[in-house]
Every structure is written in C-alpha cells, then in structure tokens.
Write an enzyme that holds these catalytic residues in place. Structure first.
Site, PDB file in Angstrom:
ATOM      1  N   LYS A 148      36.008  28.386   9.199  1.00  0.00           N
ATOM      2  CA  LYS A 148      34.617  28.449   8.954  1.00  0.00           C
ATOM      3  C   LYS A 148      34.216  27.147   7.545  1.00  0.00           C
ATOM      4  O   LYS A 148      34.545  27.565   6.171  1.00  0.00           O
ATOM      5  CB  LYS A 148      34.745  29.871   7.615  1.00  0.00           C
ATOM      6  N   GLU A 209      44.381  39.060  17.016  1.00  0.00           N
ATOM      7  CA  GLU A 209      44.290  39.925  16.255  1.00  0.00           C
ATOM      8  C   GLU A 209      44.357  41.687  16.145  1.00  0.00           C
ATOM      9  O   GLU A 209      43.970  42.333  17.436  1.00  0.00           O
ATOM     10  CB  GLU A 209      42.347  39.821  16.068  1.00  0.00           C
ATOM     11  N   ASP A 230      43.948  42.946  10.351  1.00  0.00           N
ATOM     12  CA  ASP A 230      42.400  42.722  10.363  1.00  0.00           C
ATOM     13  C   ASP A 230      42.350  43.746   9.581  1.00  0.00           C
ATOM     14  O   ASP A 230      42.001  45.288   9.802  1.00  0.00           O
ATOM     15  CB  ASP A 230      41.295  42.463  11.777  1.00  0.00           C
TER      16      ASP A 230
END
Length: 293
Positions: A148, A209, A230
């Site tokens: 990100k 995940e 997660d």
C-alpha cells in the site's frame, strides 16, 4: 550523479538511476521545460552565496537525506557543499540540524522544496515505523510494511521503513505469492489455492491468508509455512500460535492500531503488517532556513 552518492544509494539497496529519475521528475514539476525560478532569480543577485540549515521541527527518525543531497547536486552540480548530514535512521529532536548546505543562494532556494518533499515524507515513514518498533520492543514480533505505497514511491518508502527499523514484505506481485480471500474463493479453498501456486511456481515463497482456525489447521496439514491471520482478535491469535507450535511463521494483519500493537505482539505472532506505515503517513516536519545571504 556523484560517485559517492551513487555508492551510498546502492549500499542502501536503492537503484541510483531510478532515484535520479525520480529527483529529475520532481524538479521538472517546479521547472517545466527548463524554466527558471522567477522568485529567486528576481530577488537574489546571481553571485550571492549562502548557507542553509535543514532542521527538524518535530522529533522523529530521519530518512531520505541522501536523496535530498542528490537534489541539490542536480540543481547546482559540484558548486554545493553538504556538511553535518546525519545518517538516515538517526533519531532527532525538535530543533536538531540534520544537514547543512552551502552554495549559490538562488540554487539553494530552487532545490529547497523538492529536497524537503523527499526528506520530509520518507522521514515520516521512518518515524511511523519506529513508533511500531518501539511498541514491539521485547517481543518476538517484527513490523512489516505492505504494498500500500504511493505509485512510483515503493522502493523509497520501503527503504524508509528499513530506516525506521521495520522489515520489508514482498516488493511486487512476482517475488512472493500472497493468497488472499478473493484467491481462496476463486480456487475453491485455502489448500486448493496454496497447492495451485506451489504447482505453478514451485520456487516462489507462498503466504496464505486465513480468517479462522479451521483454515489454519488445513494449511498446516498441507505444509504451508507462511500464514497470515486476518482480522482476528487477540485470544484467537494466541490460540493460532499455540496450534501452529512453530510449524509456520504467523503474520497478524487487519484493523491493527499502534495502541493495540503490544497486545497483539504478546500473542506470540512473528510479524505484524501495517499498511499505514506508507499509505497514510504524516510527514516529519523538516524545514530549510537560510543562514547567510
């Protein structure tokens, strides 16, 4: 680019040519098409020389000062002297001088904003990372960055994370596989997705995940050695650590805050990934103050 700056960037794990291209793009925004700094050329004699201090106006961790030096050399060539530059990764207090530059005053002021843009933003990333590192001190957990990042800034932002004491996660989509919920849905389950990646790219590390402990058990039985937990609460993460018993590295992710960092680390996870290190960081307030015109 000067040979010493090129060597410094290479040692830091950065591509000097990519950094130079980034610096030139930043300068082009201020001086498109070879235009001039109309304010500085109007108010400052062409032969004026000066010295300016780069100072921290808040406490933090500096990063990107070498890139700021590249900016000044790109504008002024060898007619600039840079002294008292702190190493990237240094912790500073408000009021500390982190670098001094001396040379033609017009050029110093022309380069000022681009140099500050690089150093302030990257120092902000390093400072945010260091806050997480401090919160995790004494535990086994390490703070990870994510993808990100600002487009075009990934290598620099991940460098700043390292300056703050953090650890880099994968750089792109090819150096590591990250199987997330959409991949799991498309493949028909966590193990099916894991096996598909291992079959197609046997030499690539794979992390998967999971959202519950049943998925965790399935993956451990399949031999997966990197698992992302997660959006789990702390008791569930602690149970995941107990179940895993060292068979895989565990990464906590999703909805994490600095206030909760130590609580999560004390569950025994190996890593905590934090997108906020790069996607919503606050710059470290740095300024340049002319000392002599």
């Amino acid at each position: 680019m000067r040979a010493d700056l090129r060597a410094e960037l290479e040692e830091a794990g950065l591509d000097p040519d990519a950094v130079l291209a980034h610096v030139r793009a930043g300068l082009e925004e201020d001086l498109p098409g070879g235009s001039v700094d109309v304010t500085s050329t109007s108010t400052i004699p062409a032969d004026a020389r000066g010295q300016a201090d780069f100072g921290a106006r808040a406490a933090g961790v500096v990063a990107g000062l070498g890139i700021a030096a590249v900016v000044f050399h790109e504008v002024l060539g060898d007619d600039v002297e840079i002294t008292d530059r702190l190493p990237d990764g240094s912790r500073v207090a408000a009021g500390d001088v982190v670098m001094r530059v001396a040379g033609p005053t017009r050029g110093l002021l022309t380069a000022e904003r681009t140099a500050l843009n690089f150093a302030s933003h990257l120092s902000g990333v390093a400072t945010a990372t260091a806050a997480w590192v401090d919160a995790l001190a004494g535990t086994r957990a390490r703070v990870l960055d994510t993808r990100k990042t600002l487009p075009g800034w990934r290598a620099l932002q991940k460098y700043a994370v390292r300056c703050g004491g953090g650890v880099n996660h994968r750089f792109g989509l090819s150096d590591m596989a990250m199987v997330k919920d959409n991949h799991v849905i498309a493949a028909g389950g966590v193990v099916a997705a894991y096996d598909a990646v291992r079959s197609a790219h046997p030499g690539v590390p794979v992390e998967v995940e999971v959202t519950d402990l049943d998925q965790l058990r399935e993956l451990l039985d399949a031999g997966c050695d990197r698992i992302l937990l997660d959006n789990m609460d702390s008791p569930t993460m602690a149970e995941a650590v107990r179940i895993t018993s060292g068979r895989a590295s565990l990464e906590a992710s999703g909805g994490l805050t600095l206030a909760r960092a130590r609580e999560v680390a004390q569950t025994g996870v190996d890593f905590i990934s934090v997108g906020a290190l790069t996607h919503s960081v606050t710059v470290l307030d740095l300024g340049m103050d002319l000392q002599d015109v």
